[in-house]
Design a protein around this motif. Structure first.
Motif, mmCIF file in Angstrom:
data_model
loop_
_atom_site.group_PDB
_atom_site.id
_atom_site.type_symbol
_atom_site.label_atom_id
_atom_site.label_comp_id
_atom_site.label_asym_id
_atom_site.label_seq_id
_atom_site.Cartn_x
_atom_site.Cartn_y
_atom_site.Cartn_z
ATOM 1 N N ALA A 50 0.401 -19.320 1.701
ATOM 2 C CA ALA A 50 -0.673 -18.317 1.755
ATOM 3 C C ALA A 50 -0.394 -17.285 2.843
ATOM 4 N N ALA A 51 0.140 -17.733 3.986
ATOM 5 C CA ALA A 51 0.462 -16.805 5.064
ATOM 6 C C ALA A 51 1.607 -15.885 4.682
ATOM 7 N N HIS A 52 2.600 -16.413 3.972
ATOM 8 C CA HIS A 52 3.702 -15.576 3.513
ATOM 9 C C HIS A 52 3.209 -14.517 2.532
ATOM 10 N N VAL A 53 2.362 -14.929 1.612
ATOM 11 C CA VAL A 53 1.806 -13.965 0.649
ATOM 12 C C VAL A 53 1.006 -12.899 1.379
ATOM 13 N N ALA A 54 0.172 -13.307 2.335
ATOM 14 C CA ALA A 54 -0.650 -12.347 3.071
ATOM 15 C C ALA A 54 0.218 -11.376 3.871
ATOM 16 N N ASP A 55 1.290 -11.871 4.471
ATOM 17 C CA ASP A 55 2.170 -11.021 5.271
ATOM 18 C C ASP A 55 2.821 -9.945 4.404
ATOM 19 N N VAL A 56 3.350 -10.340 3.256
ATOM 20 C CA VAL A 56 4.013 -9.365 2.381
ATOM 21 C C VAL A 56 2.979 -8.446 1.729
ATOM 22 N N THR A 57 1.820 -8.971 1.405
ATOM 23 C CA THR A 57 0.765 -8.128 0.833
ATOM 24 C C THR A 57 0.411 -6.998 1.793
ATOM 25 N N ALA A 58 0.286 -7.315 3.078
ATOM 26 C CA ALA A 58 -0.039 -6.286 4.067
ATOM 27 C C ALA A 58 1.081 -5.255 4.178
ATOM 28 N N ALA A 59 2.325 -5.723 4.146
ATOM 29 C CA ALA A 59 3.458 -4.804 4.237
ATOM 30 C C ALA A 59 3.524 -3.877 3.029
ATOM 31 N N VAL A 60 3.301 -4.431 1.848
ATOM 32 C CA VAL A 60 3.348 -3.625 0.623
ATOM 33 C C VAL A 60 2.186 -2.641 0.581
ATOM 34 N N ALA A 61 1.006 -3.098 0.926
ATOM 35 C CA ALA A 61 -0.162 -2.201 0.940
ATOM 36 C C ALA A 61 0.072 -1.035 1.893
ATOM 37 N N GLY A 62 0.755 -1.303 2.997
ATOM 38 C CA GLY A 62 1.026 -0.257 3.966
ATOM 39 C C GLY A 62 2.002 0.796 3.487
ATOM 40 N N LEU A 63 2.760 0.511 2.440
ATOM 41 C CA LEU A 63 3.701 1.494 1.911
ATOM 42 C C LEU A 63 2.984 2.644 1.214
ATOM 43 N N GLY A 64 1.828 2.346 0.631
ATOM 44 C CA GLY A 64 1.033 3.393 0.009
ATOM 45 C C GLY A 64 1.657 4.034 -1.210
ATOM 46 N N GLU A 65 2.482 3.299 -1.938
ATOM 47 C CA GLU A 65 3.117 3.837 -3.140
ATOM 48 C C GLU A 65 3.375 2.693 -4.120
ATOM 49 N N PRO A 66 3.636 2.998 -5.383
ATOM 50 C CA PRO A 66 3.936 1.933 -6.348
ATOM 51 C C PRO A 66 5.166 1.139 -5.909
ATOM 52 N N VAL A 67 5.151 -0.147 -6.238
ATOM 53 C CA VAL A 67 6.191 -1.045 -5.760
ATOM 54 C C VAL A 67 6.683 -1.938 -6.892
ATOM 55 N N VAL A 68 7.996 -2.158 -6.930
ATOM 56 C CA VAL A 68 8.613 -3.201 -7.748
ATOM 57 C C VAL A 68 8.981 -4.336 -6.805
ATOM 58 N N LEU A 69 8.512 -5.544 -7.101
ATOM 59 C CA LEU A 69 8.763 -6.709 -6.264
ATOM 60 C C LEU A 69 9.904 -7.539 -6.838
ATOM 61 N N VAL A 70 10.811 -7.970 -5.959
ATOM 62 C CA VAL A 70 11.929 -8.829 -6.347
ATOM 63 C C VAL A 70 11.929 -10.040 -5.428
ATOM 64 N N GLY A 71 11.867 -11.235 -6.008
ATOM 65 C CA GLY A 71 11.892 -12.444 -5.207
ATOM 66 C C GLY A 71 12.974 -13.385 -5.675
#
Length: 225
Positions: A50-71
């Motif tokens: 949950a902490a990992h998801v929250a950390d990346v969610t905050a980073a992605v939200a901060g980009l302010g643009e559409p994102v393609v995620l690769v894991g």
């Protein structure tokens, strides 16, 4: 549109550096992220899934643009959670020889007995971190055990494009826990599955197969508008 790459267990953003460079050379801005509790962020708190998801969610939200995620590998679990949290911003998702969870799944519940044995045996030294496998790069660090056993919570909000790239090298497949996951996805119209001629270390012979899989998803995103 930016591509955000999340590495697998024990690895950091450094693993994706050649992919980021190749994507940039092809006109695709990309960034790789290290999860808290790993590599240069090893001393940071927050080492559950949950902490990992929250950390990346905050980073992605901060980009302010559409994102393609690769894991890659464990990263597939994380990007699924981020896409669920940001369904309006994430326009494409690619799991690379990794997890493609449903609500309530965990890494522990999704792998085979051999992988579970690694989780247990390799965490015996510290009790909290799963030590890297012997063949891993020297830059790897123990992976937080809690993140591998915690169940993911997904609302089903994400309805965007989903791709899966399976490492299908015959030398790897008999040892892989992921074909069982792919058997489910091949019959799911929400997913597009591609076989890569690689082992689990999809960068062993260069970036070409992975960059090709990422570009295929980006092309589909562009066509979808």
């Amino acid at each position: 549109m930016k591509i955000v790459l999340i590495p697998g267990a024990c690895h950091g953003a450094w693993w994706f550096e050649p992919v980021v460079d190749d994507l940039a050379a092809r006109g695709h801005p990309a960034v790789a992220l290290t999860l808290p509790g790993l590599c240069e962020r090893a001393e940071e708190q927050g080492t559950t899934l949950a902490a990992h998801v929250a950390d990346v969610t905050a980073a992605v939200a901060g980009l302010g643009e559409p994102v393609v995620l690769v894991g890659h590998s464990y990263g597939g679990m994380v990007v699924a959670g981020v896409a669920d949290a940001l369904p309006g911003q994430v326009v494409g998702l690619l799991s690379v020889d990794g997890f493609a969870p449903r609500d309530g799944d965990s890494c522990w519940s999704s792998v085979d007995d051999a992988m579970r044995a690694w989780y247990v045996d390799a965490s015996g030294r510290s009790g909290t971190g799963v030590d890297p496998m012997p063949q891993f790069d020297s830059r790897t660090t123990p992976h937080p055990l809690a993140s591998l056993v915690q169940r993911i919570r997904l609302t089903g909000a994400y309805r965007g494009l989903r791709h899966y790239a399976l490492a299908a090298d015959p030398a790897w497949v008999p040892h892989s826990p992921f074909p069982a996951i792919v058997d489910r996805l091949r019959t799911d119209p929400a997913w597009t599955v591609t076989d890569l001629p690689t082992t689990h270390n999809v960068l062993r012979d260069g970036t070409g197969p992975l960059v090709g899989a990422i570009e295929a998803l980006v092309t589909e995103v562009d066509r979808a508008g």
